[in-house]
Structure formats: structure tokens, C-alpha cells
Design an enzyme around this catalytic site. Structure first.
Site: not given
Length: 405
Positions: A294, A298, A307
Site C-alpha cells: 500500500r 490506509h 509508523y
């Protein structure tokens, strides 16, 4: 969500008339996954990765899968991925401009979705999550219809049975149960079609997915489970979700699993076609793990920089699915500057249409949410409707009072 009853199926038609694919043998045992959020699998896992087109755009062969596509079909796959990425980029921008409430981007996953989507026949049935914009494109769903739910004007902008493409499912993993039940119905009807369920690596940790694996295996249902392992379940890497590669989980349920290079559109097409053919011939379910990434957030409410290290994203940029196919097409002389310019122009036209359609979407009836809750009405719902109507009217009264002053 409700799974529709088995609809009368259309005459079967191959998704790619010159495509051939061999059936896979059960996946060989691989070593434990090193890190789900790494730039790629280690060498032992690489040996298990089905790949037909390298990141450098070099065509390679695989002993268990073969594919033969014409230049026209290859150009079609390139066009699909480019236009899908442009649509996705426009939707992301529209959300940033306040035109959509939320958007789940597919950036980086175009090959997994277009490859698998083009392997489907018209009479196959698709159960997506909320990120399968590329699969929706392959099923003939107008991309602007995907945006109504994210703008808050409907609960899904298309008839699932018109394209055999179910409505987007927000509840994580539940669509695998819907797909399994539908596939069991297809089996009882004796229909020559298959079902495919899409989900992510995060959803693979859901109990619904485990239950669907159990039922599909026991009943030998004609369903393919297509897991897009994009390495991150929001902020949790795959290594914190599983001790083994995801595709190996299928072994415990009694059906085969295979890991495919999710950034290789040719491999995704060949593997998915073989899995669907396997399901149609009564050999039961199969799990495909599309090892991809990805590239974006998200959803637009997420910040991956909190992160995810930048060097990881840069490493995956070198494996871009569109760029690798373009390199191959250029090396083979299958495209020229005029063709590429035409695709860019078509992308601009699509982008403008998406913007215009979204901004012209009418607001929904505020009281429509109370309809169809009960077949014959209900006193409590009537009371709630009246309260909400009065609440809405208070804004008009306040505006009128302000104008009077």
C-alpha cells in the site's frame, strides 16, 4: 449486508481469449516469514513467489503457470492500471478538498486488482471489501458510482447483480462468509461459475475469514480467496499478525495456497485464472496471497509517516506495477509515444468527469434513513423520524430568524 440469492447466470465468456494457465500444485513448504513490512520476501520466500514479469520489466516463465497474451491485451492491462490509478488519485484529491468524507486508496495495488479482475468471467461473482476500485473497473462498474457512499449520498451506487459485483463491505472480513455462502449456492445450482472474495492481510486475522475457510473446504465450494497483502493492517505490519506466510494458512484447512507477486499484473492474471478454473471444475477453494504494498495511507484519515519508514516506501516504488509493464511494452515495441500520449489524454478526460459528477451529486433525503427499517412501520421509528424532522427544521428557522435581523 445481505447476500443476494443466486441469480440466473449469463453465458460464460473468457476474460482474456488468448490467456492460458496451468493448474497449480499444492504450495511447497516455505520458511517462516521474516518481516511482513519489509521491502520484499527473503530468498526462501522468493522461491515460492509466482512471478512472470520482473520489476525491471523482464518477462520470465514459471513452471506451474503460463500465459499468452496478444500485444492488444497487454496494452489493455496497461490502460486499465493507468486509468484506475488516475481515478484513485482524483478521489483522494476530492476528499482532501472536502468533497468526500473518506477514501481508501488502492495506490500500488493496481496489478493485483486488474490482473485478478481480468481473469474473471462474466458469470463469476465478486465480493469486494472497500478498496477494490480496480476490480470494479474490470466488472464494468462506472467509477463515479463508487464515490456516492464515500460522499454520503447512498449506501452503494450500483446494482450488484447487474455486474456480478457485490456492494463494498466495510465490516472487515465479513464478505468472505458472504462469498462462501454464495459459492455453496452456486454449487447446489450446478452452475459453471466461480466466486472470488477479496480481503487484506489485516482481515486475515478475523474470525469470519477462518470460518469461511472451514466451510468452503468442508463443502468444496467453488470460491477463490484473494488476499491483497499490502504489508500493513493500518499501522500493524504483517509480522505482528502471523508467524507464517499468509498463503500457508490454507494448508491447515485442506486446500492449496499460493503467493504471487502482487505488483506483477501478468502473474496475478495467470494465477487467478488457474484458481478460478480449478474452482469451476469441482476442485474446491484456493487461497491467493498477492504480495504487494500500500503506497499511500490506509484511508485518508490515516498518516502512514507515523509508523512506516520512508526507505521502505522508496524500496517498493522501484517495484511499481505500472512502470514495470510499461518497460516491457516499450522493450517489445508494443507501444509508442502516440499511444502513451493517448492514454494520458484519456486519463485527463476521466479525471474531469469524476470531478464534475461528484460535485453534481444531489444531497440525499435526510429522512430516507428511516425508510425500510421495518416492513410495516414501527411506532418508535415514526417517533424518531418526527424528532429528526423537527431538528432539521430548526436550522431553517434559525436561518430565517438571522435573515430577519
Amino acid at each position: 449486508m445481505t447476500v443476494e440469492g443466486t441469480a440466473e447466470r449469463k453465458t460464460a465468456r473468457g476474460g482474456s481469449k488468448r490467456t492460458t494457465a496451468k493448474k497449480t500444485t499444492p504450495a511447497k513448504k516455505a520458511t517462516q516469514s521474516k518481516a511482513g513490512n519489509s521491502a520484499g520476501p527473503d530468498q526462501a520466500e522468493q522461491d515460492q513467489l509466482v512471478q512472470l514479469l520482473t520489476p525491471e520489466g523482464t518477462r520470465v516463465e514459471h513452471p506451474d503457470y503460463a500465459i499468452d497474451l496478444s500485444p492488444e491485451e497487454l496494452r489493455g492491462l496497461y490502460r486499465d492500471m493507468v486509468l484506475t490509478r488516475r481515478f484513485d488519485a482524483e478521489a483522494t484529491t476530492l476528499q482532501r478538498q472536502g468533497e468526500l468524507g473518506l477514501w481508501a486508496s488502492l495506490l500500488g495495488q493496481e496489478a493485483a486488482q486488474i490482473g485478478s479482475g481480468r481473469a474473471l468471467r462474466d458469470d463469476d461473482y465478486v465480493f469486494p471489501t472497500y478498496r477494490e476500485h480496480g476490480v470494479a473497473w474490470c466488472r464494468g462498474v462506472d467509477p463515479t458510482n463508487l464515490l456516492g457512499m464515500f460522499r454520503g449520498v447512498n449506501h452503494g451506487g450500483w446494482d450488484p447483480n447487474s455486474n456480478n459485483f457485490h456492494l463494498y463491505t466495510i465490516v472487515i472480513g465479513s464478505q468472505t462468509l458472504h462469498a462462501t455462502g454464495y459459492a455453496m449456492g452456486v454449487q447446489k445450482d450446478g452452475a459453471d461459475s466461480a466466486v472470488i472474495a477479496y480481503f487484506g492481510d489485516g482481515a486475515s486475522s478475523q474470525g469470519d475469514v477462518a470460518e469461511s475457510f472451514t466451510f468452503s473446504a468442508v463443502y468444496n465450494a467453488p470460491v477463490v480467496f484473494f488476499c491483497q497483502n499490502n504489508q500493513w493492517a493500518i499501522s500493524e505490519p504483517t509480522e505482528k499478525q502471523t508467524r507464517v506466510p499468509l498463503y500457508q494458512r490454507a494448508q491447515g484447512y485442506g486446500f492449496p495456497g499460493v503467493r504471487v507477486d502482487g505488483n506483477d499484473v501478468l502473474a496475478c492474471l495467470a494465477v487467478t485464472k488457474a484458481a478460478l478454473d480449478r474452482a469451476r471444475t469441482g476442485q474446491g477453494p484456493m487461497l491467493i496471497e498477492a504480495f504487494t504494498y500500500r503506497m499511500g495511507a490506509h484511508t485518508t484519515s490515516d498518516d502512514p509517516t507515523r509508523y512506516r519508514p520512508d526507505e521502505e516506501t522508496l524500496a517498493w516504488e522501484a517495484k511499481d506495477p505500472i512502470l514495470r509493464l510499461r518497460k516491457y511494452l516499450e522493450a517489445e515495441g508494443f507501444v509508442d509515444d502516440a499511444y502513451l500520449a493517448a492514454i494520458d489524454e484519456e486519463s485527463d478526460v476521466l479525471g474531469k468527469r469524476v470531478r464534475d459528477v461528484v460535485r453534481a451529486m444531489p444531497d440525499p433525503d435526510h429522512l430516507a434513513i428511516f425508510e425500510n427499517v421495518y416492513a410495516d412501520g414501527h411506532a418508535l421509528v415514526d417517533e424518531e423520524r418526527a424528532q429528526f424532522a423537527a431538528y432539521q427544521a430548526s436550522f431553517a428557522d434559525a436561518d430565517a430568524a438571522a435573515e430577519g435581523n
